[in-house]
Design a protein around this motif. Structure first.
Motif, mmCIF file in Angstrom:
data_model
loop_
_atom_site.group_PDB
_atom_site.id
_atom_site.type_symbol
_atom_site.label_atom_id
_atom_site.label_comp_id
_atom_site.label_asym_id
_atom_site.label_seq_id
_atom_site.Cartn_x
_atom_site.Cartn_y
_atom_site.Cartn_z
ATOM 1 N N ARG A 3 0.872 -1.171 0.000
ATOM 2 C CA ARG A 3 0.000 0.000 0.000
ATOM 3 C C ARG A 3 0.907 1.218 0.000
ATOM 4 O O ARG A 3 1.952 1.229 0.664
ATOM 5 C CB ARG A 3 -0.896 0.067 1.239
ATOM 6 C CG ARG A 3 -1.831 -1.112 1.448
ATOM 7 C CD ARG A 3 -3.080 -1.054 0.566
ATOM 8 N NE ARG A 3 -2.828 -1.614 -0.760
ATOM 9 C CZ ARG A 3 -3.747 -1.707 -1.732
ATOM 10 N NH1 ARG A 3 -4.955 -1.206 -1.529
ATOM 11 N NH2 ARG A 3 -3.449 -2.245 -2.891
ATOM 12 N N HIS A 23 -8.439 4.587 8.675
ATOM 13 C CA HIS A 23 -7.975 3.550 7.749
ATOM 14 C C HIS A 23 -6.719 4.016 7.020
ATOM 15 O O HIS A 23 -6.545 3.764 5.828
ATOM 16 C CB HIS A 23 -9.080 3.197 6.756
ATOM 17 C CG HIS A 23 -10.300 2.619 7.405
ATOM 18 N ND1 HIS A 23 -10.359 1.318 7.855
ATOM 19 C CD2 HIS A 23 -11.499 3.187 7.702
ATOM 20 C CE1 HIS A 23 -11.548 1.087 8.388
ATOM 21 N NE2 HIS A 23 -12.256 2.207 8.317
ATOM 22 N N LEU A 25 -2.421 4.522 6.480
ATOM 23 C CA LEU A 25 -1.391 3.571 6.085
ATOM 24 C C LEU A 25 -1.022 2.633 7.239
ATOM 25 O O LEU A 25 -0.713 1.461 7.020
ATOM 26 C CB LEU A 25 -0.145 4.315 5.586
ATOM 27 C CG LEU A 25 0.834 3.487 4.756
ATOM 28 C CD1 LEU A 25 0.220 3.115 3.418
ATOM 29 C CD2 LEU A 25 2.136 4.247 4.532
ATOM 30 N N ARG A 27 -3.020 1.370 9.583
ATOM 31 C CA ARG A 27 -3.997 0.283 9.623
ATOM 32 C C ARG A 27 -3.940 -0.579 8.363
ATOM 33 O O ARG A 27 -4.177 -1.794 8.412
ATOM 34 C CB ARG A 27 -5.406 0.834 9.824
ATOM 35 C CG ARG A 27 -6.456 -0.253 10.047
ATOM 36 C CD ARG A 27 -7.814 0.335 10.364
ATOM 37 N NE ARG A 27 -8.790 -0.723 10.620
ATOM 38 C CZ ARG A 27 -8.991 -1.301 11.800
ATOM 39 N NH1 ARG A 27 -8.283 -0.912 12.848
ATOM 40 N NH2 ARG A 27 -9.903 -2.250 11.941
ATOM 41 N N GLN A 28 -3.628 0.042 7.236
ATOM 42 C CA GLN A 28 -3.526 -0.721 5.993
ATOM 43 C C GLN A 28 -2.406 -1.745 6.036
ATOM 44 O O GLN A 28 -2.382 -2.680 5.223
ATOM 45 C CB GLN A 28 -3.322 0.226 4.811
ATOM 46 C CG GLN A 28 -4.524 1.075 4.469
ATOM 47 C CD GLN A 28 -4.222 2.146 3.455
ATOM 48 O OE1 GLN A 28 -3.325 1.986 2.619
ATOM 49 N NE2 GLN A 28 -4.952 3.256 3.513
ATOM 50 N N SER A 29 -1.487 -1.598 6.962
ATOM 51 C CA SER A 29 -0.404 -2.577 7.067
ATOM 52 C C SER A 29 -0.900 -3.931 7.561
ATOM 53 O O SER A 29 -0.273 -4.951 7.286
ATOM 54 C CB SER A 29 0.709 -2.043 7.985
ATOM 55 O OG SER A 29 0.231 -1.883 9.308
ATOM 56 N N PRO A 32 -5.903 -3.824 5.216
ATOM 57 C CA PRO A 32 -6.314 -3.018 4.061
ATOM 58 C C PRO A 32 -7.735 -3.386 3.645
ATOM 59 O O PRO A 32 -8.163 -4.539 3.788
ATOM 60 C CB PRO A 32 -5.292 -3.404 2.986
ATOM 61 C CG PRO A 32 -4.861 -4.789 3.362
ATOM 62 C CD PRO A 32 -4.866 -4.816 4.862
ATOM 63 N N ARG A 33 -8.450 -2.409 3.122
ATOM 64 C CA ARG A 33 -9.841 -2.655 2.735
ATOM 65 C C ARG A 33 -10.011 -2.980 1.263
ATOM 66 O O ARG A 33 -11.012 -3.595 0.875
ATOM 67 C CB ARG A 33 -10.705 -1.432 3.086
ATOM 68 C CG ARG A 33 -10.794 -1.153 4.577
ATOM 69 C CD ARG A 33 -11.843 -0.092 4.888
ATOM 70 N NE ARG A 33 -11.456 1.232 4.402
ATOM 71 C CZ ARG A 33 -12.260 2.291 4.456
ATOM 72 N NH1 ARG A 33 -13.480 2.173 4.931
ATOM 73 N NH2 ARG A 33 -11.832 3.477 4.034
ATOM 74 N N GLN A 35 -7.228 -4.049 -0.948
ATOM 75 C CA GLN A 35 -6.062 -4.718 -1.534
ATOM 76 C C GLN A 35 -6.494 -6.001 -2.232
ATOM 77 O O GLN A 35 -7.160 -6.850 -1.632
ATOM 78 C CB GLN A 35 -5.041 -5.025 -0.436
ATOM 79 C CG GLN A 35 -3.703 -5.511 -0.975
ATOM 80 C CD GLN A 35 -2.609 -5.423 0.081
ATOM 81 O OE1 GLN A 35 -2.587 -4.482 0.873
ATOM 82 N NE2 GLN A 35 -1.729 -6.395 0.101
ATOM 83 N N GLU A 239 -5.580 3.215 -1.535
ATOM 84 C CA GLU A 239 -6.965 3.154 -1.107
ATOM 85 C C GLU A 239 -7.257 4.331 -0.180
ATOM 86 O O GLU A 239 -6.342 4.899 0.425
ATOM 87 C CB GLU A 239 -7.266 1.838 -0.405
ATOM 88 C CG GLU A 239 -6.435 1.555 0.824
ATOM 89 C CD GLU A 239 -6.791 0.197 1.426
ATOM 90 O OE1 GLU A 239 -7.422 0.192 2.503
ATOM 91 O OE2 GLU A 239 -6.447 -0.832 0.820
ATOM 92 N N TYR A 241 -8.107 6.609 3.015
ATOM 93 C CA TYR A 241 -7.825 6.441 4.435
ATOM 94 C C TYR A 241 -9.023 6.800 5.310
ATOM 95 O O TYR A 241 -8.950 6.703 6.536
ATOM 96 C CB TYR A 241 -6.595 7.226 4.867
ATOM 97 C CG TYR A 241 -6.555 8.695 4.505
ATOM 98 C CD1 TYR A 241 -7.544 9.591 4.922
ATOM 99 C CD2 TYR A 241 -5.494 9.203 3.755
ATOM 100 C CE1 TYR A 241 -7.491 10.930 4.603
ATOM 101 C CE2 TYR A 241 -5.429 10.553 3.424
ATOM 102 C CZ TYR A 241 -6.430 11.406 3.855
ATOM 103 O OH TYR A 241 -6.369 12.741 3.531
#
Length: 273
Positions: A3, A23, A25, A27-29, A32-33, A35, A239, A241
């Motif tokens: 991401r 949401h 970076l 949390r995306q680790s 991710p919503r 990916q 995506e 945030y």
């Protein structure tokens, strides 16, 4: 896989962009919503930013997950910048390159990130490897597909191509050599952002924000004019945030080029296979 995010606009702390959003970076680790490939981006992370008066960006990169680095959380609280590029990494293949394989990669004023994977790596890109001078190959930061892709893009930039052209031509060339590759690129020089949607999601947001400098200046008495000036922040990311309805998704096979005032989209040509 992976991401990434880039932003231009009035200065803000790195943490407000990367850590604070629900949401973001961080949390995306791990969650991710949007990916499409891979699930956990814990094989390294990095952030690059620009300081006033210096065209060469600073970088902070680590081999571990972003959520485990308390030093970065502290740094992100106080470091402010008008231009940022950051990424969390879900590795394509196991390797020993550590933080050297974590984006952003850098060259001169440029920061670069790759979200995706090259099909048939490494053999599929052998013809393209031969187009690079030996000193540039020996200077690769890591033995990864992303590092080689950055070398191909950087060669075009040094030859005079604009950022959009450099990304578009590299995508076409790599997609022709390695069909089925996922080639979402993100590139900035601190003044513009260029990105590609090729196999994974890409979103942008343009929002008006009040700069700290403008707000402070407006606190002093003025003879005329607005109480506080505002600026435009442009964000380009894998995506959103948050759930702001102003986020716009770029169609697949799209080149995005953004300045500090607008976002332009154009279709990318499919390779002649």
């Amino acid at each position: 896989m992976c991401r990434h995010i880039a932003a231009l606009g009035p200065p803000l702390p790195l943490g407000e962009l990367l850590i604070a959003p629900e949401h973001g970076l961080l949390r995306q680790s791990w969650a991710p919503r949007r990916q499409r490939h891979g699930t956990v981006n814990a094989d390294g992370f990095g952030v690059g930013w620009y300081a006033d008066g210096d065209p060469v960006p600073a970088r902070y990169r680590r081999a571990g997950p972003i959520w485990g680095d308390l030093s970065f959380a502290d740094l992100a609280r106080v470091v402010r910048s008008r231009a940022v590029l950051a990424a969390v990494r879900d590795a394509t293949l196991a390797g020993a390159d550590g933080e050297a394989a974590a984006a952003p990669f850098a060259g001169g004023p440029w920061l670069f990130s790759h979200n995706g994977a090259v099909s048939g790596w490494p053999g599929s890109l052998a013809p393209l490897v031969r187009t690079l001078p030996a000193d540039e190959l020996l200077s690769l930061e890591a033995r990864s597909d992303s590092a080689l892709l950055w070398a191909l893009v950087l060669r075009r930039l040094r030859d005079g191509d604009g950022p959009g052209q450099a990304l578009a031509d590299t995508v076409r060339e790599v997609a022709e050599a390695a069909p089925g590759s996922r080639l979402n690129f993100l590139l900035t020089d601190g003044e513009t952002i260029a990105a590609t949607a090729w196999g994974d999601s890409l979103w942008s947001l343009a929002e008006s924000v009040e700069s700290v400098e403008s707000a402070a200046a407006s606190a002093a008495p003025v003879v005329s004019g607005p109480a506080a000036a505002t600026g435009l922040r442009i964000v380009v990311a894998s995506e959103p945030y948050d759930d702001d309805p102003r986020w716009r998704e770029a169609p697949d096979r799209t080149l995005l080029v953004a300045g500090r005032a607008d976002v332009l989209l154009s279709p990318l040509k499919e390779p002649a296979l």
